[in-house]
Design a protein around this motif. Structure first.
Motif, PDB file in Angstrom:
ATOM      1  N   SER A  41      -0.674   3.777  -2.344  1.00  0.00           N
ATOM      2  CA  SER A  41      -2.045   4.271  -2.317  1.00  0.00           C
ATOM      3  C   SER A  41      -2.118   5.505  -1.423  1.00  0.00           C
ATOM      4  CB  SER A  41      -2.993   3.171  -1.857  1.00  0.00           C
ATOM      5  OG  SER A  41      -2.487   2.514  -0.732  1.00  0.00           O
TER       6      SER A  41
ATOM      7  N   SER B 173      -6.341   4.386   0.767  1.00  0.00           N
ATOM      8  CA  SER B 173      -7.404   4.223  -0.223  1.00  0.00           C
ATOM      9  C   SER B 173      -7.635   2.768  -0.617  1.00  0.00           C
ATOM     10  CB  SER B 173      -7.090   5.043  -1.472  1.00  0.00           C
ATOM     11  OG  SER B 173      -5.825   4.681  -1.968  1.00  0.00           O
ATOM     12  N   ASP B 174      -6.637   1.921  -0.399  1.00  0.00           N
ATOM     13  CA  ASP B 174      -6.855   0.510  -0.733  1.00  0.00           C
ATOM     14  C   ASP B 174      -7.484  -0.254   0.427  1.00  0.00           C
ATOM     15  OD1 ASP B 174      -4.802   0.456   1.016  1.00  0.00           O
ATOM     16  OD2 ASP B 174      -3.497  -0.836  -0.170  1.00  0.00           O
TER      17      ASP B 174
ATOM     18  N   ILE C   8      -4.779  -5.391  -9.805  1.00  0.00           N
ATOM     19  CA  ILE C   8      -5.954  -4.572  -9.524  1.00  0.00           C
ATOM     20  C   ILE C   8      -5.912  -3.436 -10.535  1.00  0.00           C
ATOM     21  CG2 ILE C   8      -7.062  -3.018  -7.884  1.00  0.00           C
ATOM     22  CD1 ILE C   8      -6.034  -4.679  -5.642  1.00  0.00           C
TER      23      ILE C   8
ATOM     24  N   HIS D 110       0.824  -1.205   0.000  1.00  0.00           N
ATOM     25  CA  HIS D 110       0.000   0.000   0.000  1.00  0.00           C
ATOM     26  C   HIS D 110       0.860   1.258   0.000  1.00  0.00           C
ATOM     27  CE1 HIS D 110       0.871   0.638   4.183  1.00  0.00           C
ATOM     28  NE2 HIS D 110       0.475  -0.581   4.461  1.00  0.00           N
TER      29      HIS D 110
ATOM     30  N   GLU E 182     -14.381  -3.310  -6.365  1.00  0.00           N
ATOM     31  CA  GLU E 182     -14.383  -1.972  -6.952  1.00  0.00           C
ATOM     32  C   GLU E 182     -15.729  -1.700  -7.611  1.00  0.00           C
ATOM     33  OE1 GLU E 182     -11.270   0.145  -7.500  1.00  0.00           O
ATOM     34  OE2 GLU E 182     -10.762  -1.033  -5.715  1.00  0.00           O
TER      35      GLU E 182
ATOM     36  N   ALA F 156      -0.517  -6.263  -8.222  1.00  0.00           N
ATOM     37  CA  ALA F 156      -0.928  -6.060  -6.832  1.00  0.00           C
ATOM     38  C   ALA F 156      -0.764  -7.356  -6.077  1.00  0.00           C
ATOM     39  CB  ALA F 156      -2.379  -5.595  -6.783  1.00  0.00           C
TER      40      ALA F 156
END
Lengths: 350, 350
Positions: B145, B167-168, B307, B142, B347, B312
């Motif tokens: 992010s 944000s992830d 992702i 992360h 998502e 990812a």
DNA sequence: GTTAGCACTCGATTCTACCGAGTGCCAAGA
DNA sequence: TCTTGGCACTCGGTAGAATCGAGTGCTAAC
């Protein structure tokens, strides 16, 4: 001095006479050292009782009949049974750690800092390097600590994250996927209400959730239910296992190694095992004493860690029944004390 | 069709003629199955090339000279070398998973829910049960992010906790122990300012911290510095290893088992190994191909997870070089796809 | 190029002998 | 009664010899 099994050994206070005890001890020590059956001559030589092997032999017959020793086969030396180890451990003068190890532990706790999880994980690694056994460090369960802060963050309009901070410094997160689509403002408001509602409560507490039907109320309700839905199995217990590769050295027989490793994989099992042993008031569980068949060739040493006098986890060591109890028990005890201090000092900062 | 090594095998496009290839394949298949050296007669019988053992023999001499096969000792059958396995893998038609396993995976991903960490951990366990090999699941880093929310909570007057939501969906916590003693109000204000300062930034971003000397400013400065002080080694990578007990079955020789296990304990090492293999554009690293001596008797299968098309993480399987490549590669691939989908669908909820 | 035939190799298995650590028992001595 | 030296006995482990057989490499014939 270590604690004694309460029930089992109570019936069996038949303390062995001095000579038998000495012989038993000699056998245990020797066997731990060599992993070989021990013969009467070796015992007669090692222990400083001035008797002939023949005498030792006849004593060993008794010890065997009483279940402290066993013979792998006729015409082999003797090997301690679980009961033999138990006697040995119960009569072990609490060992003192070597200078170097003392220093190593002190240094470790002097230099370690950061989050609890990190400290515990590091500790487990250190302990296993120190002893050459697999270590288990169980962290405090935060199920009883109160909530300091809650925050609902929205990742996207349908997907929120509930972040909870507890008084013991632990943090949990939970996904909240409400049925409704909430605006940013609504999420913020829900977050505010959740704080008002939950701060100071524990996960056991019942709280009065709003029964209205607006978005905010729904968010609040769903968040609380997600938070309280923690399964008792998970319980927020955390466990760190260090040096599982030691298992490969400690046991011979692939199958045993596999079995033990596969137990270690099931962390919940390990936690409850450690907890069980502590609950029994033991500091060592030898062989089948913990009633857990797959680990019947293991010994487990545990030492409790406390915060404010309350039990808050434990450190443990897992090895073969012929492990070096003195050193290992001392290491576990010292480390658990350091850990207890470590947490106490953090409090002192206040 | 699996990816091929880019550099190494380019020089060596000496595609074996059909018969040699068939023989090599037969040896590999048989040896994977039996763990024994394979003889010419067995090959002649199994592969449906209608030739006599003698012919097979003379071909095997060539294959050995070219480095695809090896003989443990004269008058034993042949065993594939790493190069032999490599050829085999490169020419493997992408296997299809059994019906039952397909279903098992689908069911798993249908029923799994919750935090990313939980999903990844479960996945690693599932994958290892599915294949009987040790699995490795590397989660997204992360570090890139952006920050969605920061909150400074005070545990006691000197001891604060900085909780950051990315944000992830990942959450980190950091202890902040400022030199000054701050009031509740000051902490709240610092928290507010941190939010204003950090939301939307990444850990790489440089931010303008206040240079004033009041308590709030100090808190803010120290919080930011703690947050940004993440060592690149930690990087927020997360890795989940499932079924490490399988190692005990997969390899013979205690020492090998110990070595492999002790590698698996060093999670950072595992992550970088998997990353390395991916970077080389490989989907399998056999024996010493990954240039990592302690794992020279292992094969590592990897499959990337993405992702939004961005790498990812990955799923991996670790086994002996004589592992069941077809099934294992298929399993890794299918699981990585499911995982990619799983994240994509999350998502989509938006 | 393929193959049957054949001598040869060498690990694995079996069998034997045997060594020796260790026992149990007994009878003599304290 | 306890201790001890003596002694026959047991039995796992090791070493060596014999043997087996799977598998090879080579060669000569097809």
């Amino acid at each position: 001095m270590s604690r004694r099994a309460s029930s089992k050994n109570e019936t069996d206070t038949s303390d062995l006479d001095v000579r038998k005890a000495t012989i038993l001890q000699a056998v245990v020590v020797e066997h731990i050292d060599t992993a070989q059956p021990v013969g009467s001559t070796a015992v007669a030589a090692s222990a400083d009782l001035d008797v002939s092997p023949a005498t030792v032999r006849s004593e060993m017959v008794t010890l065997e009949r009483e279940g402290y020793l066993a013979q792998p086969h006729t015409s082999a030396g003797r090997v301690p049974t679980d009961k033999g180890y138990r006697y040995f451990v119960d009569h072990l003068k609490s060992g003192v750690l070597g200078e170097a190890q003392q220093v190593q532990i002190s240094d470790f706790f002097k230099s370690v800092r950061g989050e609890v999880e990190g400290v515990l994980e590091q500790t487990s690694i250190m302990l296993s390097q120190l002893t050459n056994y697999t270590s288990v460090v169980v962290g405090p369960s935060h199920s009883h600590s109160s909530i300091l802060s809650v925050q609902l963050v929205n990742l996207d309009s349908r997907h929120h994250l509930l972040v909870t901070v507890f008084s013991d410094g632990s943090v949990t997160k939970h996904s909240v996927l409400p049925t409704i689509e909430a605006s940013h403002v609504e999420v913020t408001e829900a977050s505010r209400q959740l704080n008002a509602l939950l701060i100071g409560t524990t996960l056991d507490s019942r709280v009065q959730v709003p029964s209205r039907d607006d978005h905010v109320a729904i968010l609040v309700r769903e968040s609380v239910s997600v938070l309280h839905a923690q399964k008792p199995t998970t319980d927020g217990e955390q466990v760190f296992i260090g040096g599982s590769s030691r298992v490969a050295e400690a046991f011979d027989g692939v199958e045993t190694v596999r079995k033990v490793l596969s137990i270690l994989e099931q962390e919940l099992l390990v936690v409850s095992l450690v907890q069980d042993i502590l609950d029994q008031g033991l500091s060592v569980a030898i062989g089948s004493e913990h009633g857990f068949e797959p680990l019947s060739s293991c010994a487990v040493i545990v030492a409790p860690v406390t915060i404010d006098g309350e039990p808050a986890g434990a450190v443990g060591l897992l090895g073969p029944t012929r492990m070096k109890y003195r050193e290992a028990m001392a290491a576990a005890r010292v480390v658990s004390e350091h850990l207890t201090n470590h947490f106490a000092n953090e409090e002192d900062h206040a």
